[in-house]
Write a protein that holds these residues in place. Structure first.
Motif, PDB file in Angstrom:
ATOM      1  N   GLY A  90      -8.037   3.715  -5.513  1.00  0.00           N
ATOM      2  CA  GLY A  90      -9.164   4.435  -6.094  1.00  0.00           C
ATOM      3  C   GLY A  90     -10.524   3.994  -5.607  1.00  0.00           C
ATOM      4  N   LYS A  91     -10.575   3.164  -4.591  1.00  0.00           N
ATOM      5  CA  LYS A  91     -11.857   2.667  -4.092  1.00  0.00           C
ATOM      6  C   LYS A  91     -12.008   2.974  -2.598  1.00  0.00           C
ATOM      7  N   GLN A  92     -13.205   2.844  -2.109  1.00  0.00           N
ATOM      8  CA  GLN A  92     -13.473   3.004  -0.680  1.00  0.00           C
ATOM      9  C   GLN A  92     -13.948   1.672  -0.121  1.00  0.00           C
ATOM     10  N   GLN A  93     -13.011   0.751   0.034  1.00  0.00           N
ATOM     11  CA  GLN A  93     -13.310  -0.569   0.560  1.00  0.00           C
ATOM     12  C   GLN A  93     -12.698  -0.715   1.939  1.00  0.00           C
ATOM     13  N   GLU A  94     -13.233  -1.633   2.704  1.00  0.00           N
ATOM     14  CA  GLU A  94     -12.791  -1.788   4.085  1.00  0.00           C
ATOM     15  C   GLU A  94     -11.347  -2.261   4.175  1.00  0.00           C
ATOM     16  N   TYR A  95     -10.968  -3.157   3.258  1.00  0.00           N
ATOM     17  CA  TYR A  95      -9.612  -3.691   3.230  1.00  0.00           C
ATOM     18  C   TYR A  95      -8.938  -3.269   1.924  1.00  0.00           C
ATOM     19  N   CYS A  96      -7.708  -3.668   1.754  1.00  0.00           N
ATOM     20  CA  CYS A  96      -6.958  -3.270   0.557  1.00  0.00           C
ATOM     21  C   CYS A  96      -7.348  -4.156  -0.617  1.00  0.00           C
ATOM     22  N   GLY A  97      -8.454  -3.841  -1.254  1.00  0.00           N
ATOM     23  CA  GLY A  97      -8.888  -4.590  -2.416  1.00  0.00           C
ATOM     24  C   GLY A  97     -10.208  -5.300  -2.254  1.00  0.00           C
ATOM     25  N   SER A  98     -10.847  -5.180  -1.104  1.00  0.00           N
ATOM     26  CA  SER A  98     -12.115  -5.896  -0.888  1.00  0.00           C
ATOM     27  C   SER A  98     -12.780  -5.390   0.386  1.00  0.00           C
ATOM     28  N   ASP A  99     -14.056  -5.676   0.511  1.00  0.00           N
ATOM     29  CA  ASP A  99     -14.745  -5.473   1.781  1.00  0.00           C
ATOM     30  C   ASP A  99     -14.687  -6.729   2.639  1.00  0.00           C
ATOM     31  N   CYS A 159      15.894  -7.803  -7.629  1.00  0.00           N
ATOM     32  CA  CYS A 159      15.119  -6.678  -7.098  1.00  0.00           C
ATOM     33  C   CYS A 159      13.641  -7.036  -7.001  1.00  0.00           C
ATOM     34  N   PRO A 160      12.942  -6.451  -6.040  1.00  0.00           N
ATOM     35  CA  PRO A 160      11.482  -6.633  -5.995  1.00  0.00           C
ATOM     36  C   PRO A 160      10.815  -6.074  -7.246  1.00  0.00           C
ATOM     37  N   GLU A 161       9.734  -6.716  -7.663  1.00  0.00           N
ATOM     38  CA  GLU A 161       8.956  -6.198  -8.785  1.00  0.00           C
ATOM     39  C   GLU A 161       8.157  -4.994  -8.305  1.00  0.00           C
ATOM     40  N   MET A 162       8.216  -3.911  -9.083  1.00  0.00           N
ATOM     41  CA  MET A 162       7.575  -2.663  -8.709  1.00  0.00           C
ATOM     42  C   MET A 162       6.414  -2.360  -9.656  1.00  0.00           C
ATOM     43  N   VAL A 163       5.401  -1.693  -9.119  1.00  0.00           N
ATOM     44  CA  VAL A 163       4.214  -1.306  -9.890  1.00  0.00           C
ATOM     45  C   VAL A 163       4.140   0.214  -9.918  1.00  0.00           C
ATOM     46  N   GLU A 164       4.049   0.779 -11.100  1.00  0.00           N
ATOM     47  CA  GLU A 164       3.944   2.233 -11.232  1.00  0.00           C
ATOM     48  C   GLU A 164       2.516   2.680 -10.940  1.00  0.00           C
ATOM     49  N   LEU A 165       2.405   3.713 -10.123  1.00  0.00           N
ATOM     50  CA  LEU A 165       1.102   4.285  -9.785  1.00  0.00           C
ATOM     51  C   LEU A 165       1.051   5.741 -10.234  1.00  0.00           C
ATOM     52  N   PRO A 166      -0.080   6.186 -10.758  1.00  0.00           N
ATOM     53  CA  PRO A 166      -0.190   7.582 -11.194  1.00  0.00           C
ATOM     54  C   PRO A 166      -0.399   8.518 -10.019  1.00  0.00           C
ATOM     55  N   ALA A 167      -0.170   9.785 -10.265  1.00  0.00           N
ATOM     56  CA  ALA A 167      -0.559  10.795  -9.281  1.00  0.00           C
ATOM     57  C   ALA A 167      -2.074  10.758  -9.107  1.00  0.00           C
ATOM     58  N   GLY A 168      -2.555  11.246  -7.979  1.00  0.00           N
ATOM     59  CA  GLY A 168      -3.996  11.239  -7.746  1.00  0.00           C
ATOM     60  C   GLY A 168      -4.314  11.742  -6.354  1.00  0.00           C
ATOM     61  N   VAL A 210      -5.982  14.064   0.561  1.00  0.00           N
ATOM     62  CA  VAL A 210      -4.554  14.047   0.270  1.00  0.00           C
ATOM     63  C   VAL A 210      -4.378  13.994  -1.242  1.00  0.00           C
ATOM     64  N   ALA A 211      -3.495  14.811  -1.768  1.00  0.00           N
ATOM     65  CA  ALA A 211      -3.183  14.817  -3.196  1.00  0.00           C
ATOM     66  C   ALA A 211      -1.755  14.312  -3.388  1.00  0.00           C
ATOM     67  N   ILE A 212      -1.614  13.168  -4.042  1.00  0.00           N
ATOM     68  CA  ILE A 212      -0.299  12.629  -4.391  1.00  0.00           C
ATOM     69  C   ILE A 212       0.097  13.290  -5.699  1.00  0.00           C
ATOM     70  N   ALA A 213       1.011  14.255  -5.629  1.00  0.00           N
ATOM     71  CA  ALA A 213       1.288  15.112  -6.780  1.00  0.00           C
ATOM     72  C   ALA A 213       2.136  14.425  -7.845  1.00  0.00           C
ATOM     73  N   GLN A 214       2.990  13.499  -7.446  1.00  0.00           N
ATOM     74  CA  GLN A 214       3.905  12.868  -8.388  1.00  0.00           C
ATOM     75  C   GLN A 214       3.648  11.362  -8.457  1.00  0.00           C
ATOM     76  N   PRO A 215       3.719  10.794  -9.657  1.00  0.00           N
ATOM     77  CA  PRO A 215       3.637   9.334  -9.744  1.00  0.00           C
ATOM     78  C   PRO A 215       4.812   8.687  -9.025  1.00  0.00           C
ATOM     79  N   PHE A 216       4.615   7.480  -8.563  1.00  0.00           N
ATOM     80  CA  PHE A 216       5.682   6.753  -7.878  1.00  0.00           C
ATOM     81  C   PHE A 216       5.462   5.271  -8.109  1.00  0.00           C
ATOM     82  N   ALA A 217       6.411   4.468  -7.696  1.00  0.00           N
ATOM     83  CA  ALA A 217       6.283   3.010  -7.809  1.00  0.00           C
ATOM     84  C   ALA A 217       6.268   2.407  -6.418  1.00  0.00           C
ATOM     85  N   ILE A 218       5.572   1.284  -6.282  1.00  0.00           N
ATOM     86  CA  ILE A 218       5.509   0.586  -5.006  1.00  0.00           C
ATOM     87  C   ILE A 218       5.622  -0.911  -5.266  1.00  0.00           C
TER      88      ILE A 218
END
Length: 375
Positions: free
Chosen positions: A258-267, A154-163, A182-190
């Motif tokens: 949780g950040k406002q960056q241009e790309y997913c994890g960096s500017d 199975c793929p490795e999954m990462v748990e993310l909190p609601a937010g 947007v409010a993500i009401a329930q935690p999920f994994a990705i």
């Protein structure tokens, strides 16, 4: 007279003794992984039991008074000071757990209550303490970055909190507007990474990838939205879990971390993505093994670049009327792809960038990553 055989037996005995020594050494034994278990063991073996020093008693009294005054943050601080002096004090862990639970710090509360049970497993309050842990487990949000795998393949999954977050961009294309909360009401994994060729092969028994020679750890590609759904159905049947594609809002929430960056994890697109600027020669760009670029703050790789990722939603021309709860927005003929790819300009890997295609369309830069409903 010593023989070769007797020398071998002596060496075997020495080896076994060495192994037993290592296994019994507290620094290497399993129990020593949590230093508190050693504290608990010493406390349980002590006769008579230690008593609080005057300084620890002072903090105890002050913490109890803070609770009476409904100053929970102060009580947490004072119980913490007492436990720094007397980490073996069962009642302190019990009372600290209750105050942490009152302030909805459920994971910290569970830790303290478990420590109480290690110190006082036969106490009259032990049943109530365990029941508190059960209650807190039902409402505690997962810690961002905690990972799991439901099966070896199975793929490795990462748990993310609601937010909550602001989705879209006012500086991009028309379909990225308007920016909306947007409010993500329930935690999920990705998925920590895109689904790889080896993972696809283990579930489906084949490899549809155009770049199949890229290797097991390269993302599977040349899969349609329908193909991804077929993979998910088989994976769910194998694991008994609820895997799915992430919604578009969940995808962007995970990307932004949780950040406002241009790309997913960096500017900087180059630091986090394989794109047409860095994935090969002028005429021959290719995908690359997953997790070879920088991860974002949630520990997720390749959310920008490598392969485009299908999400659950249908495509709409803009965000007017989009759900505010993170659910999938259906009702169209096309499905959304996110993240850009190895064969596209890095601007398509921007956190807000979107693309679309029909559910049966396959292309050699189209892949996906999984989401999973928790628990």
């Amino acid at each position: 007279m010593r023989t070769i055989g007797s020398d071998i037996l002596v060496n075997i005995r020495k080896g076994l003794l060495a192994v037993l020594f290592l296994l019994c050494t507290p620094a290497l034994a399993e129990v020593a992984k949590d230093p508190f278990q050693e504290i608990a063991a010493k406390y349980l073996a002590a006769d008579p039991k230690p008593v609080l020093s005057e300084e620890a008693h002072k903090y105890k009294v002050q913490a109890e008074f803070a609770v009476q005054e409904k100053r929970n943050d102060k009580a947490i601080e004072l119980y913490g000071k007492a436990l720094e002096i007397a980490p073996w004090w069962p009642e302190g862990h019990y009372q600290l757990a209750l105050v942490l639970g009152e302030t909805k710090k459920y994971r910290d509360a569970m830790r303290e209550m478990k420590r109480y049970l290690l110190l006082a497993p036969a106490a009259p309050e032990a049943r109530a303490a365990q029941d508190k842990i059960y209650q807190w487990e039902s409402v505690a949000e997962p810690e961002a970055g905690r990972t799991f795998k439901d099966c070896p393949e199975c793929p490795e999954m990462v748990e993310l909190p609601a937010g909550s977050f602001d989705m879209g961009s006012n500086n991009g294309e028309a379909d990225e507007k308007p920016v909306h909360p947007v409010a993500i009401a329930q935690p999920f994994a990705i998925g920590k990474t895109e689904v790889t060729q080896a993972q696809w092969r283990a579930i489906m028994g084949n490899d549809p990838s155009y770049f199949s020679t890229c290797g097991d750890t390269c993302p599977v590609e040349q899969v349609s939205w329908d193909d991804a759904q077929a993979f998910i159905q088989k994976l769910n049947a194998r694991t008994g879990k609820q895997y799915r594609l992430p919604t578009e809002a969940e995808w962007e929430y995970a990307c932004r971390a949780g950040k406002q960056q241009e790309y997913c994890g960096s500017d900087s697109g180059d630091s986090v993505s394989w794109n047409s600027f860095n994935s090969g020669s002028f005429f021959f760009n290719t995908p690359h093994p997953v997790a070879t670029k920088q991860a974002n703050a949630f520990g997720l790789f390749d959310m920008s670049g490598n392969v485009w990722e299908w999400v659950e939603d249908n495509y709409h021309d803009d965000y007017n009327g989009a759900p505010a709860d993170g659910s999938a927005w259906m009702g169209g003929s096309m499905h959304v792809l996110r993240g850009g790819s190895w064969g596209y300009d890095q601007k398509f890997g921007r956190a807000a960038s979107r693309s679309k295609f029909g559910s049966t369309y396959r292309y050699y830069s189209y892949g996906f990553r999984l989401a999973r409903t928790l628990p």
